[in-house]
Scaffold this active site. Structure first.
Site, PDB file in Angstrom:
ATOM      1  N   LYS A 148      29.102  33.370  62.422  1.00  0.00           N
ATOM      2  CA  LYS A 148      30.013  34.440  62.811  1.00  0.00           C
ATOM      3  C   LYS A 148      29.839  35.323  61.839  1.00  0.00           C
ATOM      4  O   LYS A 148      30.494  35.364  60.604  1.00  0.00           O
ATOM      5  CB  LYS A 148      31.539  34.223  63.078  1.00  0.00           C
ATOM      6  CG  LYS A 148      32.379  35.167  63.663  1.00  0.00           C
ATOM      7  CD  LYS A 148      33.718  35.312  63.322  1.00  0.00           C
ATOM      8  CE  LYS A 148      34.483  36.259  62.523  1.00  0.00           C
ATOM      9  NZ  LYS A 148      34.061  37.447  62.537  1.00  0.00           N
ATOM     10  N   GLU A 188      35.047  29.283  49.865  1.00  0.00           N
ATOM     11  CA  GLU A 188      34.982  30.259  48.581  1.00  0.00           C
ATOM     12  C   GLU A 188      35.968  31.438  48.754  1.00  0.00           C
ATOM     13  O   GLU A 188      35.750  32.290  49.640  1.00  0.00           O
ATOM     14  CB  GLU A 188      33.578  30.823  48.322  1.00  0.00           C
ATOM     15  CG  GLU A 188      33.518  31.398  47.088  1.00  0.00           C
ATOM     16  CD  GLU A 188      33.448  32.893  47.168  1.00  0.00           C
ATOM     17  OE1 GLU A 188      34.410  33.413  46.580  1.00  0.00           O
ATOM     18  OE2 GLU A 188      32.405  33.529  47.413  1.00  0.00           O
ATOM     19  N   CYS A 205      35.076  38.916  45.051  1.00  0.00           N
ATOM     20  CA  CYS A 205      36.071  37.925  44.670  1.00  0.00           C
ATOM     21  C   CYS A 205      35.886  37.791  43.202  1.00  0.00           C
ATOM     22  O   CYS A 205      37.036  37.087  42.697  1.00  0.00           O
ATOM     23  CB  CYS A 205      35.571  36.692  45.454  1.00  0.00           C
ATOM     24  SG  CYS A 205      35.678  36.943  47.232  1.00  0.00           S
ATOM     25  N   GLU A 212      45.236  40.353  44.333  1.00  0.00           N
ATOM     26  CA  GLU A 212      43.921  40.713  44.076  1.00  0.00           C
ATOM     27  C   GLU A 212      44.019  42.227  44.527  1.00  0.00           C
ATOM     28  O   GLU A 212      44.133  42.530  45.853  1.00  0.00           O
ATOM     29  CB  GLU A 212      43.153  39.851  44.921  1.00  0.00           C
ATOM     30  CG  GLU A 212      41.735  40.118  44.573  1.00  0.00           C
ATOM     31  CD  GLU A 212      40.690  38.915  45.377  1.00  0.00           C
ATOM     32  OE1 GLU A 212      41.059  38.349  46.273  1.00  0.00           O
ATOM     33  OE2 GLU A 212      39.590  38.739  44.877  1.00  0.00           O
TER      34      GLU A 212
HETATM   35  C1  SIN Z   1      32.072  37.356  46.556  1.00  0.00           C
HETATM   36  O1  SIN Z   1      32.577  38.409  46.169  1.00  0.00           O
HETATM   37  O2  SIN Z   1      32.372  36.515  47.252  1.00  0.00           O
HETATM   38  C2  SIN Z   1      30.449  37.030  45.844  1.00  0.00           C
HETATM   39  C3  SIN Z   1      30.267  37.787  44.528  1.00  0.00           C
HETATM   40  C4  SIN Z   1      29.166  37.264  44.159  1.00  0.00           C
HETATM   41  O3  SIN Z   1      28.267  36.622  44.390  1.00  0.00           O
HETATM   42  O4  SIN Z   1      28.659  37.934  42.971  1.00  0.00           O
END
Ligand code: SIN
Length: 484
Positions: free
Chosen positions: A179, A254, A288, A385
């Site tokens: 997805k 993640e 992230c 965040e």
């Molecule tokens: C992410 O923001 O989930 C991945 C960042 C990255 O692979 O550097």
């Protein structure tokens, strides 16, 4: 859109080895202009069921009929095709995500690096022979594919988050049902077209774009699916894990972060500023692993702040396809509103606006890159965040305070610090509660590096040899009465 190969811009789903054009579609917007880029198939529950059943049949055949070397060769061909079409894919990615064309090209190469890495890593999926404690017995382990995998990916890396999951899945002998993110489905569909051209069996790769959350939850509840790999928010990750628990699917999650970025008095200030620029403003602050809190020792804070402001002031905000742009828009209006909310809250509680602070009054989801100083734990940005171009500077007196402040969050994805003292480097690297640490660098992501978090940033690792293991089961085979 000016593609060299216009057939790479696909608006259909890919189910049971066929491109499927649905009468129900949803619009995908260009973040830089808020205009419609295209309309993509909106898959329903029946589409997901069909994709999952088809992937199940294809996966068994794939595993039984191919060697790791053959699977690796198809991955290598896919890698070559992606790199040959790097500009086209980058253009699609830039338009649907908003990041600059240069960054988009970088992402395509980063995405392809996972395919190249796993094309080789799959051939090293060794089992073991283990000395048995029972006479005349041989004990072996085999590595086998988990089966059909449900892949749910985010919009911030429309290419790399797909390949980081599906390259190891194919290397291990799994089939996938994806997805893709509803904000950025077109990059995934272009990659799918090239994967099939490269020789990945079409039914091992099914792509169901959808806005129908209920339909997508089929990936988490259907007993045929044996694994879920998700990158996204902690809230959604927890919900998916709960849904997947009923059929005990293996999960890799993640999730969100709140990365500390510590600069000690003994750091090289220019290196620290360079690191902060990369890991704060990459993808307009929407990764992230972006630095969410710049935690700077009091002695170096004035120099660090001045140099950071100088660099931030030189960023040029604009549409990603404009070659002079160095900072693109956010992905949607919600993203802009969150940056505004964090700035307003911090300033109302005493933070100082060092640079930026406004959202331009024209179409597009833009917000100025912004620097705040005098930020404290009482402000929203300490715990939440931002996922946007806001660099908030906290200060501290000593190492213990810095570590305590850095760890004062339920998240534990990435952390960074800058110091020239080797003793401190070893101490702080051990004491930070994060799955990934950057020391004297803001760049930690690579195909060979284990990527993932601890605490409420999730579990499982992507990339590296650990990333392959996430798609494999270990089977032990005990052969008794061998008379040897
Ligand atoms: C992410 O923001 O989930 C991945 C960042 C990255 O692979 O550097």
């Amino acid at each position: 859109m000016q593609l060299k190969d216009s057939s790479l811009f696909v608006q259909d789903a890919f189910i049971d080895g066929e491109w499927v054009s649905k009468s129900k579609k949803f619009p995908v917007y260009e973040p830089s202009s808020e205009t419609v880029l295209g309309e993509v198939a909106n898959c329903d529950l029946e589409d997901f069921k069909k994709a999952i059943s088809s992937a199940d049949v294809a996966q068994r055949e794939y595993w039984l009929s191919t060697t790791a070397l053959q699977r690796g060769a198809a991955l290598r061909t896919w890698y070559n095709l992606i790199m040959a079409n790097q500009d086209d894919i980058a253009q699609i990615l830039c338009l649907e995500n908003g990041k600059t064309f240069a960054e988009a090209k970088g992402e395509v190469a980063y995405a392809a690096s996972f395919i190249s890495w796993f094309s080789e890593e799959g051939t090293r999926a060794y089992g073991e022979t283990i000395p048995s404690q029972t006479p005349h017995t041989t004990l072996m382990t085999f590595k086998e594919p988990v089966g059909v995998c449900g892949i749910i990916t985010p919009w911030n890396f429309p290419a790399a988050m797909i390949t980081r999951k599906i390259a190891p899945a194919f290397a291990a002998g799994c089939a996938v049902v994806i997805k893709p993110p509803s904000e950025t489905p077109f990059t995934c569909l272009a990659l799918t077209k090239l994967a099939v051209e490269a020789g990945i069996p079409p039914k091992c790769l099914q792509v169901c774009p959808t806005k129908d959350r209920q339909a997508a939850t089929e990936l988490c509840t259907n007993p045929i699916v044996k694994k879920i790999s998700f990158t996204g928010s902690t809230g959604v990750g927890k919900m998916l894990a709960k849904l997947a628990a009923d059929t005990l699917k293996k999960c890799s999650l993640e999730l969100g972060g709140n990365a500390p970025f510590i600069v000690f008095d003994d750091a090289d200030v220019d290196l620290a500023v360079e690191g902060a620029m990369f890991c704060k403003f990459r993808c307009t602050g929407q990764t992230c692993v972006c630095a969410n809190r710049l935690i700077v020792q009091k002695g170096i804070a004035p120099a660090f702040t001045a140099k950071l402001v100088e660099k931030v002031a030189a960023l040029k905000l604009g549409p990603g396809m404009d070659p002079s742009t160095t900072q693109g828009p956010l992905v949607n209006r919600g993203g802009v509103d969150k940056v505004k909310e964090h700035i307003k809250d911090a300033v109302s509680k005493g933070a100082k606006l060092e640079f930026g602070g406004a959202a331009p009054d024209h179409p597009g989801f833009f917000h100025e890159p912004t620097v705040l100083s005098g930020v404290t734990r009482e402000m929203l940005v300490a715990y939440d965040e931002t996922f946007g171009p806001l660099a908030p500077i906290f200060t501290f007196d000593n190492e213990d305070d810095a570590v305590k402040l850095a760890n004062d969050t339920e998240f534990g994805l990435a952390g960074y610090f800058f110091s020239k003292d080797v003793g401190r480097v070893m101490r702080v690297a051990r004491r930070l509660e994060c799955g990934m640490i950057g020391v004297n660098t803001g760049k930690i992501s690579a195909a060979e590096a284990p990527f993932g978090g601890i605490k409420e940033s999730g579990y499982g690792r992507e990339g590296s040899h650990y990333g392959l293991a996430e798609y494999q089961n270990i089977k032990s085979v005990t052969i008794g009465n061998t008379n040897v």
